[in-house]
Design a protein around this motif. Structure first.
Motif, PDB file in Angstrom:
ATOM      1  N   TYR A   1      -1.648   2.194  14.607  1.00 31.55           N
ATOM      2  CA  TYR A   1      -2.673   3.203  14.334  1.00 31.55           C
ATOM      3  C   TYR A   1      -3.935   2.876  15.112  1.00 31.55           C
ATOM      4  CZ  TYR A   1       0.421   4.375  10.449  1.00 31.55           C
ATOM      5  OH  TYR A   1       1.505   4.732   9.690  1.00 31.55           O
ATOM      6  N   ARG A   2      -4.571   3.900  15.662  1.00 36.34           N
ATOM      7  CA  ARG A   2      -5.745   3.681  16.509  1.00 36.34           C
ATOM      8  C   ARG A   2      -7.071   3.784  15.767  1.00 36.34           C
ATOM      9  NH1 ARG A   2      -7.971   8.603  18.359  1.00 36.34           N
ATOM     10  NH2 ARG A   2      -6.709  10.461  17.902  1.00 36.34           N
ATOM     11  N   ASP A   3      -7.037   4.108  14.460  1.00 38.22           N
ATOM     12  CA  ASP A   3      -8.285   4.224  13.709  1.00 38.22           C
ATOM     13  C   ASP A   3      -8.503   3.054  12.750  1.00 38.22           C
ATOM     14  OD1 ASP A   3      -6.181   5.065  12.130  1.00 38.22           O
ATOM     15  OD2 ASP A   3      -7.303   6.651  11.121  1.00 38.22           O
ATOM     16  N   ILE A   4      -7.748   1.974  12.904  1.00 38.06           N
ATOM     17  CA  ILE A   4      -8.015   0.733  12.176  1.00 38.06           C
ATOM     18  C   ILE A   4      -7.999  -0.426  13.163  1.00 38.06           C
ATOM     19  CG2 ILE A   4      -7.119   1.483   9.939  1.00 38.06           C
ATOM     20  CD1 ILE A   4      -4.519   0.003  10.574  1.00 38.06           C
ATOM     21  N   THR A   5      -8.734  -1.469  12.821  1.00 39.03           N
ATOM     22  CA  THR A   5      -8.815  -2.640  13.688  1.00 39.03           C
ATOM     23  C   THR A   5      -8.296  -3.868  12.948  1.00 39.03           C
ATOM     24  OG1 THR A   5     -11.094  -3.038  12.986  1.00 39.03           O
ATOM     25  CG2 THR A   5     -10.773  -1.721  14.981  1.00 39.03           C
ATOM     26  N   SER A   6      -8.130  -4.947  13.664  1.00 39.33           N
ATOM     27  CA  SER A   6      -7.506  -6.136  13.092  1.00 39.33           C
ATOM     28  C   SER A   6      -8.342  -6.786  11.990  1.00 39.33           C
ATOM     29  CB  SER A   6      -7.218  -7.161  14.186  1.00 39.33           C
ATOM     30  OG  SER A   6      -8.415  -7.544  14.845  1.00 39.33           O
TER      31      SER A   6
ATOM     32  N   VAL B   1       4.306   7.020  11.853  1.00 37.74           N
ATOM     33  CA  VAL B   1       3.177   7.151  12.768  1.00 37.74           C
ATOM     34  C   VAL B   1       3.259   8.508  13.446  1.00 37.74           C
ATOM     35  CG1 VAL B   1       1.951   6.142  14.729  1.00 37.74           C
ATOM     36  CG2 VAL B   1       3.256   4.662  13.175  1.00 37.74           C
ATOM     37  N   GLY B   2       2.225   9.346  13.220  1.00 43.63           N
ATOM     38  CA  GLY B   2       2.197  10.657  13.841  1.00 43.63           C
ATOM     39  C   GLY B   2       1.770  10.592  15.295  1.00 43.63           C
ATOM     40  N   GLU B   3       1.814  11.723  15.951  1.00 46.55           N
ATOM     41  CA  GLU B   3       1.441  11.764  17.363  1.00 46.55           C
ATOM     42  C   GLU B   3      -0.009  11.370  17.577  1.00 46.55           C
ATOM     43  OE1 GLU B   3       2.358  15.521  19.054  1.00 46.55           O
ATOM     44  OE2 GLU B   3       4.533  15.328  18.749  1.00 46.55           O
ATOM     45  N   ASP B   4      -0.877  11.644  16.597  1.00 47.85           N
ATOM     46  CA  ASP B   4      -2.292  11.294  16.746  1.00 47.85           C
ATOM     47  C   ASP B   4      -2.560   9.820  16.463  1.00 47.85           C
ATOM     48  OD1 ASP B   4      -1.958  11.189  14.007  1.00 47.85           O
ATOM     49  OD2 ASP B   4      -3.380  12.805  13.551  1.00 47.85           O
ATOM     50  N   ARG B   5      -1.566   9.116  15.894  1.00 46.43           N
ATOM     51  CA  ARG B   5      -1.662   7.681  15.576  1.00 46.43           C
ATOM     52  C   ARG B   5      -2.846   7.375  14.663  1.00 46.43           C
ATOM     53  NH1 ARG B   5      -2.532   4.541  20.283  1.00 46.43           N
ATOM     54  NH2 ARG B   5      -2.020   2.739  19.002  1.00 46.43           N
ATOM     55  N   LEU B   6      -3.106   8.273  13.718  1.00 46.85           N
ATOM     56  CA  LEU B   6      -4.205   8.092  12.779  1.00 46.85           C
ATOM     57  C   LEU B   6      -3.671   7.738  11.399  1.00 46.85           C
ATOM     58  CD1 LEU B   6      -6.544  11.083  13.733  1.00 46.85           C
ATOM     59  CD2 LEU B   6      -6.792   8.678  14.380  1.00 46.85           C
ATOM     60  N   LEU B   7      -4.216   6.688  10.808  1.00 47.47           N
ATOM     61  CA  LEU B   7      -3.872   6.302   9.440  1.00 47.47           C
ATOM     62  C   LEU B   7      -4.767   7.022   8.436  1.00 47.47           C
ATOM     63  CD1 LEU B   7      -2.107   4.363   7.672  1.00 47.47           C
ATOM     64  CD2 LEU B   7      -4.034   2.770   7.747  1.00 47.47           C
ATOM     65  N   ARG B   8      -5.992   7.376   8.856  1.00 46.42           N
ATOM     66  CA  ARG B   8      -7.008   7.995   7.989  1.00 46.42           C
ATOM     67  C   ARG B   8      -7.201   7.164   6.712  1.00 46.42           C
ATOM     68  NH1 ARG B   8      -5.074  12.206   5.910  1.00 46.42           N
ATOM     69  NH2 ARG B   8      -2.952  12.123   6.709  1.00 46.42           N
TER      70      ARG B   8
ATOM     71  N   THR C   1      -8.262   5.644  -2.177  1.00 48.80           N
ATOM     72  CA  THR C   1      -8.070   6.026  -0.777  1.00 48.80           C
ATOM     73  C   THR C   1      -6.677   5.631  -0.290  1.00 48.80           C
ATOM     74  OG1 THR C   1      -8.885   3.928   0.115  1.00 48.80           O
ATOM     75  CG2 THR C   1     -10.534   5.656  -0.348  1.00 48.80           C
ATOM     76  N   ARG C   2      -6.353   6.125   0.899  1.00 46.57           N
ATOM     77  CA  ARG C   2      -5.085   5.744   1.513  1.00 46.57           C
ATOM     78  C   ARG C   2      -5.064   4.226   1.756  1.00 46.57           C
ATOM     79  NH1 ARG C   2      -2.127   9.708   4.323  1.00 46.57           N
ATOM     80  NH2 ARG C   2      -1.972   8.430   6.214  1.00 46.57           N
ATOM     81  N   ARG C   3      -6.196   3.677   2.157  1.00 46.64           N
ATOM     82  CA  ARG C   3      -6.276   2.217   2.342  1.00 46.64           C
ATOM     83  C   ARG C   3      -5.966   1.509   1.025  1.00 46.64           C
ATOM     84  NH1 ARG C   3     -10.950   1.981   4.060  1.00 46.64           N
ATOM     85  NH2 ARG C   3     -10.719   1.373   6.277  1.00 46.64           N
ATOM     86  N   ASP C   4      -6.621   1.965  -0.050  1.00 49.83           N
ATOM     87  CA  ASP C   4      -6.420   1.348  -1.361  1.00 49.83           C
ATOM     88  C   ASP C   4      -4.949   1.361  -1.761  1.00 49.83           C
ATOM     89  OD1 ASP C   4      -9.185   1.034  -1.615  1.00 49.83           O
ATOM     90  OD2 ASP C   4      -9.422   2.940  -2.675  1.00 49.83           O
ATOM     91  N   PHE C   5      -4.324   2.526  -1.622  1.00 48.22           N
ATOM     92  CA  PHE C   5      -2.949   2.678  -2.099  1.00 48.22           C
ATOM     93  C   PHE C   5      -1.974   1.901  -1.230  1.00 48.22           C
ATOM     94  CE2 PHE C   5       1.087   4.790  -3.014  1.00 48.22           C
ATOM     95  CZ  PHE C   5       1.044   4.817  -4.402  1.00 48.22           C
ATOM     96  N   PHE C   6      -2.206   1.891   0.072  1.00 49.47           N
ATOM     97  CA  PHE C   6      -1.301   1.150   0.961  1.00 49.47           C
ATOM     98  C   PHE C   6      -1.408  -0.352   0.710  1.00 49.47           C
ATOM     99  CE2 PHE C   6      -1.860   4.824   4.196  1.00 49.47           C
ATOM    100  CZ  PHE C   6      -0.994   5.609   3.456  1.00 49.47           C
ATOM    101  N   ILE C   7      -2.621  -0.823   0.434  1.00 54.52           N
ATOM    102  CA  ILE C   7      -2.785  -2.253   0.129  1.00 54.52           C
ATOM    103  C   ILE C   7      -2.085  -2.596  -1.180  1.00 54.52           C
ATOM    104  CG2 ILE C   7      -4.478  -3.991  -0.588  1.00 54.52           C
ATOM    105  CD1 ILE C   7      -6.364  -2.903   1.543  1.00 54.52           C
TER     106      ILE C   7
ATOM    107  N   VAL D   1      -6.279  -3.454   5.676  1.00 53.81           N
ATOM    108  CA  VAL D   1      -5.042  -2.679   5.656  1.00 53.81           C
ATOM    109  C   VAL D   1      -4.237  -2.867   6.945  1.00 53.81           C
ATOM    110  CG1 VAL D   1      -5.826  -0.502   6.719  1.00 53.81           C
ATOM    111  CG2 VAL D   1      -4.133  -0.449   4.859  1.00 53.81           C
ATOM    112  N   TRP D   2      -4.799  -3.550   7.926  1.00 50.45           N
ATOM    113  CA  TRP D   2      -4.176  -3.704   9.244  1.00 50.45           C
ATOM    114  C   TRP D   2      -2.747  -4.235   9.143  1.00 50.45           C
ATOM    115  CZ3 TRP D   2      -5.064  -3.174  14.544  1.00 50.45           C
ATOM    116  CH2 TRP D   2      -4.355  -3.998  15.397  1.00 50.45           C
ATOM    117  N   ASN D   3      -2.588  -5.406   8.578  1.00 48.89           N
ATOM    118  CA  ASN D   3      -1.263  -6.023   8.522  1.00 48.89           C
ATOM    119  C   ASN D   3      -0.328  -5.269   7.588  1.00 48.89           C
ATOM    120  OD1 ASN D   3       0.311  -8.394   9.517  1.00 48.89           O
ATOM    121  ND2 ASN D   3       0.583  -8.700   7.323  1.00 48.89           N
ATOM    122  N   VAL D   4      -0.875  -4.739   6.489  1.00 47.58           N
ATOM    123  CA  VAL D   4      -0.055  -3.958   5.558  1.00 47.58           C
ATOM    124  C   VAL D   4       0.495  -2.720   6.253  1.00 47.58           C
ATOM    125  CG1 VAL D   4      -0.121  -2.526   3.488  1.00 47.58           C
ATOM    126  CG2 VAL D   4      -1.195  -4.772   3.474  1.00 47.58           C
TER     127      VAL D   4
END
Length: 267
Positions: A80-85, A104-111, A55-61, A89-92
């Motif tokens: 990003y508004r679709d992740i929480t603290s 960061v796109g206009e929708d502020r989504l990391l997905r 996933t995107r989370r996996d790869f970013f971490i 992946v938050w700090n990464v």
């Protein structure tokens, strides 16, 4: 052949230089995985998990760990508004945005739960290698041209693909920019920039007919790879005698100490 690399704190592991690109194509996926595990870049436990989707989370971490970003430092910035603290992946994500690697796109989504694509992974990795501010599709083209994508699959991105692309990136020369020439690869690999390690490949020989796994006596516990004589602290070093290998070692006060070795199928 030896190439100078770099060390993250006390972690030591493996490297193959751009001049040895032909040889790293022969490195098994398990050996590539072990390299990343040694550097604590991946949490993939073993080969059985390599077929799972990445996933995107996996790869970013993984990218964050590659760059030494602290996963657990609580950064107050929120892009990003679709992740929480409480998301790992938050700090990464925050750090990668601030380093210009994520946008960061206009929708502020990391997905974070979406399977990452090869193009997305290429964009991230090429930015890690020093390329910035080019057309999105060009990141993929440059990744193809400098062989960062060699060995990845053609279907959905898997853990195997993630391990492969990051391993390849470690052994790829980083990019520098000039107004006259644009982006051009320099002399140092990403591994050289990040770590402090040397690489050698060749046939393993004993030194002065000594035993390579006996730790007692002057000259004992050494092996020779090509023209390089190394202290060998590996209990199974004798198994590599006569084999063509890739090996990785530290150089501390002109004392060469082997830290990892594996058979290379190049020969």
């Amino acid at each position: 052949m030896k190439k100078k690399l770099a060390l993250i704190l006390t972690i030591v592991s493996m490297f193959i230089s751009m001049s040895a690109l032909a040889s790293y194509e022969n490195v098994s996926i398990n050996d590539k995985l072990q390299v990343l595990k040694t550097f604590e870049i991946t949490e993939i436990s073993d080969e059985s998990a390599l077929g799972e989707k990445n996933t995107r989370r996996d790869f970013f971490i993984m990218t964050g760990k590659l760059l030494g970003i602290n996963l657990y430092k609580m950064d107050e910035n929120r892009y990003y508004r679709d992740i929480t603290s409480d998301d790992r992946v938050w700090n990464v994500a925050n750090a990668l945005v601030e380093r210009g690697i994520l946008t960061v796109g206009e929708d502020r989504l990391l997905r974070p739960d979406d399977i990452i694509t090869a193009k997305e992974a290429s964009c991230v990795i090429m930015k890690v290698l020093g390329v910035r501010n080019i057309d999105y599709n060009m990141y993929f083209d440059m990744a193809v041209n400098c062989e960062v994508l060699d060995g990845i699959g053609v279907s959905e991105f898997t853990n195997k693909d993630a391990v492969t692309i990051i391993y390849n990136a470690l052994n790829t020369n980083t990019f520098n920019y000039s107004a006259s020439e644009g982006y051009k690869q320099g002399e140092k690999t990403l591994m050289e920039v990040l770590y402090d390690l040397y690489y050698v490949e060749g046939y393993v020989e004993s030194v002065n007919n000594t035993d390579v796994y006996d730790n007692s006596g002057n000259g004992i516990n050494t092996i020779k790879i090509g023209d390089t004589v190394l202290n060998c602290d590996l209990a199974d070093g004798y198994q590599y005698l006569g084999c063509y290998v890739s090996a990785f070692y530290t150089d501390i006060d002109d004392t060469y100490t082997l830290v990892n070795i594996f058979v290379n199928d190049k020969k």
